[in-house]
Design an enzyme around this catalytic site. Structure first.
Site, mmCIF file in Angstrom:
data_model
loop_
_atom_site.group_PDB
_atom_site.id
_atom_site.type_symbol
_atom_site.label_atom_id
_atom_site.label_comp_id
_atom_site.label_asym_id
_atom_site.label_seq_id
_atom_site.Cartn_x
_atom_site.Cartn_y
_atom_site.Cartn_z
ATOM 1 N N CYS A 132 0.809 -1.217 0.000
ATOM 2 C CA CYS A 132 0.000 0.000 0.000
ATOM 3 C C CYS A 132 0.842 1.266 0.000
ATOM 4 C CB CYS A 132 -0.963 -0.011 1.190
ATOM 5 S SG CYS A 132 -0.173 -0.382 2.776
ATOM 6 N N TYR A 133 1.753 1.395 0.952
ATOM 7 C CA TYR A 133 2.622 2.572 0.953
ATOM 8 C C TYR A 133 3.407 2.678 -0.362
ATOM 9 C CZ TYR A 133 2.124 3.413 6.071
ATOM 10 O OH TYR A 133 1.660 3.701 7.335
#
Lengths: 349, 349, 349, 349
Positions: A155-156
């Site tokens: 996600c990051y």
């Protein structure tokens, strides 16, 4: 809806977490997919709608124990497991036929040694690493289309990579001092019972974590280096937000070339990208504007006309940061319109 | 408790906002202060505990219309007003006797022109600027002790300045590329009815704002320049957190001198400071650990031993970021133990 | 502060939960108490401020393994343990000298059989039940003053009992159809890692639970029956609020006598009670107005002048619902002013 | 998607509030509707996606000033306005052709006098009241199908009515002592800037309101009386939850007939209802399980086998409590499958 025979049969291994239920939700609504199998070691026999009350009335599926034979009858198998599971099952499963879309970190790093260092176990299928494709369509669309094994980005990494990408591809910034200050809702930590994720610990609170080195760092650097064509240095500081979903990454880079029109460059680079929304210069993307959506909204700033570019990149960590991106990959792999099943509008408020 | 005659008589102008009620709470509990007058133009006649339910049972005060004569009988008058009010009343009030502790921005900038640019009105009392003392005790303790007029620092400036201070005083970093990525709870926006501060707009949401230039920027630069002894450049990006109280500032600076022991430098610099807690190296200060407290908790990091220092600085925006700092200033001005009335332990959870 | 020799030596068994840390916070600030021992089986050796970041700078205590000899040197020992611990240690500890204030349910029910049914284990010290005093000062102040063993009431029982009390004592309502619709913040579920208490499960969500029968039910009925002088019937439905602290109980009772001035009756009954605030008729007590406070705020309504009394009763579940009430009991037991150490004003916002 | 000519042309008056944007979201995704006009007096000229960031990329509509001529070209016009607007425009608009679906309270009460009392203004179109149909499909499906003017029920009335309905239709309870303890997220208060709806006021807080008499009361009673075939008495206490969306109503009624199988009665009554989900006996419906969904989830309880029935009724206040129900009405009015455009699965977490 097409005839049953042309529906893509999908299976999900380890669907008891948040990326898992999000994937179930997206696939149940996908017009060309039939969700055929959903597995869980610990919860076999339980109905999904018992564990996930939102599914009641929409889904009669029951968790099954993971079984390569049954999964082998799928056209595609998703792994919504923690790291360490996919790499143990992938080879056998690929041999049985299905393509694999892995939401875990198992196949994201090309270097098995590096992976072993960060994930603290030997890599279970290093021989598959060369064929694994990093599932970020905005960079690897071509390879994704013909891939058998997709490693869905973290996600990051998704938010940060999409935010820096045009600056690095165009060589506009000092690559030695990139900064990514990222903030995520608690669903990024998963559905397992842990004190730090309790409402009474994470609610009405804010803090940084993983400053010494977060597992997403090598993954981000691998891509940034590829985009820049050289080694880059990144200070990456994640933080935990008192909310459920969303990531905003605030990126800082020192411009080496002040003459460029950053806004134009971003708009151009992403003009054909259905899931990257370059907002007008100076905009302030809000995480809620992409809640439940596969969009990444980006805004570019040059505060006070200085030499620091500030890029804001907002996604839903469970959608474009995981399960939505996985479905986007499926669409590409199976020659479907890339936006199929991914066009819903975020609810607001 | 001391005899009534030795109690410090305090008044608060414009106590209908969050810094106002926080100040009331702190002063009611302060053993050496008698809260004598609380004013509000719009709510004169209303009991404070009608507006602020937490005060019921603790306070019988009624809002009065602001009256220089009545306020003139106080030993100290606090302004918990928005900008633009204190500078209109200060001269007359000082002449009447009381010392002034202003929580607004009116007297924070030494340059009246600069102030007028950022606050979009002419400065109402430029002649008072030379005598106004910027109320950050960790830097100005001496001047505060003899000041008549204190400008209490803004919330973001407090967290950011305390975080950068030792690095700048010691000349350890490149002053041209400082970065402050700051995040604040919504109480920083005040108690006025505005759509952006609604629970349905700010809740379960996160975004940056004020990227083009926030009013706190000139104030922060004024102090950073003073500490560095030269002009500094800062990229300051504030963000709005979906919670009520707290600020965490994540600061990035490029080390020019890699040989220094940052931890030792911070510990030494703040050893005598009652309200700055330098945590062990690598700590992760949480905003909830200072909720309702006047402490600023700081942790220094050098991720992966690189050349970027990352400093985490956590405060309660209403306490060390406003009203607690105001009381800390009062204690210094009146020769009281600096921690008097400011020693409560944050509730947890 | 009095001389060390007159300080009350206190110990806390099992202080690793939320009632535990709240008790530590209250006792550290109590002018007549010296917190001498804090125990935990699982975390012996760890500093409290490692587990509870709010205590850093205020507390150097370290968790010790529970040791009756060491605890025996205390004047009072608190049990902040789950049920099943205090009843195992109480007899031995009482013999060693200290008085006991038990925050768990172990000694709340007078009937050991009933207790065993609801808590699913045999009662460990039925012989102590007769001497145990139910620690609700508003009813049992006299007995508390001379008690050796206090059973601090549960959180829901406190709010509900105080809300119904005047109606039952005065025989004003139909006791066969009492209704308590209660709502609590998640801290009531404790600090243990459990999926239901995750921010991602309890946040932005609301639901009832324990409808079939909640452990607090027998305890509430025991007191309501006592107050009414007869058997009462209560429908008690608890709910989980998406927030950390606070309980509001909305109570419904059918008036048998319409002529009474309910407001006057409540005001009279609680006039001398320092921790029950009867608000003006028609008020709407907010849980935040008692956050961190030992107050119970009550408001009585008779909607549309009908025959249904609606009573709103708000407390902080960790304070008047547990640890604050425990300290209130200590004050009574040791002949101190009942409000000592319990007078702080809630922070707002 | 059908040819353009068969699409239903819809207009929305006053779409700047939360029910408005929710209606836009639902209609944009409705395969048989073309959203042709969206009006606002105060924001004419502004793009919708400027005000509502979730719409960016999905909607190019611009707010227009309300114009009966333009609206007259629609097949159906929705009023997402506060009370007092629809009744002023309805007659003229109906004459121009469109059918009207009014989300406000203007046409919910059959008695213009009663309406005037509760809404503090004379009714603007009493002559239309006889033709207005209360838009609760579970009761009025037939009339809705041929109606020209629909009064969409209020949010609390929807949850409460559906919860009580089978008990009242079957005459199973004492109708003189019904109790509805209802809790709603803050979006029910609308998007207008008001201090009580601020995150800093409503967050981490809980309270009752409107106890003396809430505007929804006459509306609820009108329907309950109709269902019961007699006058009923209801104690209705609403409460404000610290979250954005959702209503849970906890209903209490005293059973007059203990022999009935309540579960079977509820299941039977709602078997054919696409948007009422009767859960297994003893279930605990969570508001998040219907977030963004048009479902009402109900569970029936008889705690401890007593004579009190407890019914839990959960909806999303903006969907089944307003805009979703409005679309459900549209589907019925225009002979479309009732679930069209209303089948999305709630996101979880």
């Amino acid at each position: 809806m097409a005839e049953e025979s042309s529906l893509i049969k999908a299976g999900i291994v380890g669907a008891t977490g948040y990326t898992g239920v999000e994937l179930v939700r997206l696939l149940l609504a996908h017009p060309q997919v039939e969700l055929a199998a959903v597995t869980s070691r610990s919860d076999a026999g339980q109905r999904l709608d018992q564990m996930f009350p939102n599914l009641r009335g929409h889904c009669d599926l029951v968790f099954a124990a993971p079984d390569v034979k049954q999964l082998g009858r799928c056209d595609v198998v998703f792994f919504a497991t923690p790291h360490g599971v996919a790499h143990a099952m992938a080879a056998e499963l690929l041999a049985a036929g299905p393509r694999i879309i892995d939401l875990s970190a198992d196949f994201r790093l090309r270097d098995a040694e590096l992976w072993a260092q960060w994930y603290q176990q030997p890599h279970g299928a290093p021989e598959l690493l060369p064929k694994a494709v990093y599932g970020l369509p905005e960079i690897h669309r071509q390879q994704i289309a013909t891939a058998e094994l997709i490693a869905v980005p973290g996600c990051y990494p998704t938010a940060i990579t999409l935010g820096f990408l045009p600056l690095l591809e165009q060589g506009l910034v000092d690559v030695d001092h990139l900064i990514a200050d990222a903030k995520s809702g608690v669903s990024g930590a998963g559905r397992k019972a842990s004190v730090g994720s309790l409402l009474c610990e994470a609610g009405e609170n804010f803090k940084a974590y993983g400053v010494a080195g977060h597992r997403h760092l090598p993954e981000i650097l691998q891509t940034l280096n590829q985009l820049a064509g050289q080694s880059t240095q990144l200070s990456f500081v994640p933080h935990l937000l008192p909310m459920i979903r969303g990531i905003l990454a605030t990126l800082y880079a020192r411009l080496s070339d002040h003459s460029k029109d950053l806004q134009a460059i971003y708009e151009q680079r992403y003009a054909a990208e259905p899931f990257v929304d370059v907002m007008p210069a100076g905009s302030l993307p809000e995480t809620r504007s992409v809640r439940g959506s596969n969009l990444c909204r980006i805004a570019v700033h040059r505060p006070l006309g200085g030499d620091t570019a500030v890029v804001l990149s907002a996604i839903d960590n469970l959608v474009k940061g995981a399960s939505g991106q996985a479905v986007q990959n499926l669409n590409i792999m199976f020659g479907l319109p890339e936006t199929m099943g991914l066009q819903s509008i975020s609810g607001l408020p």
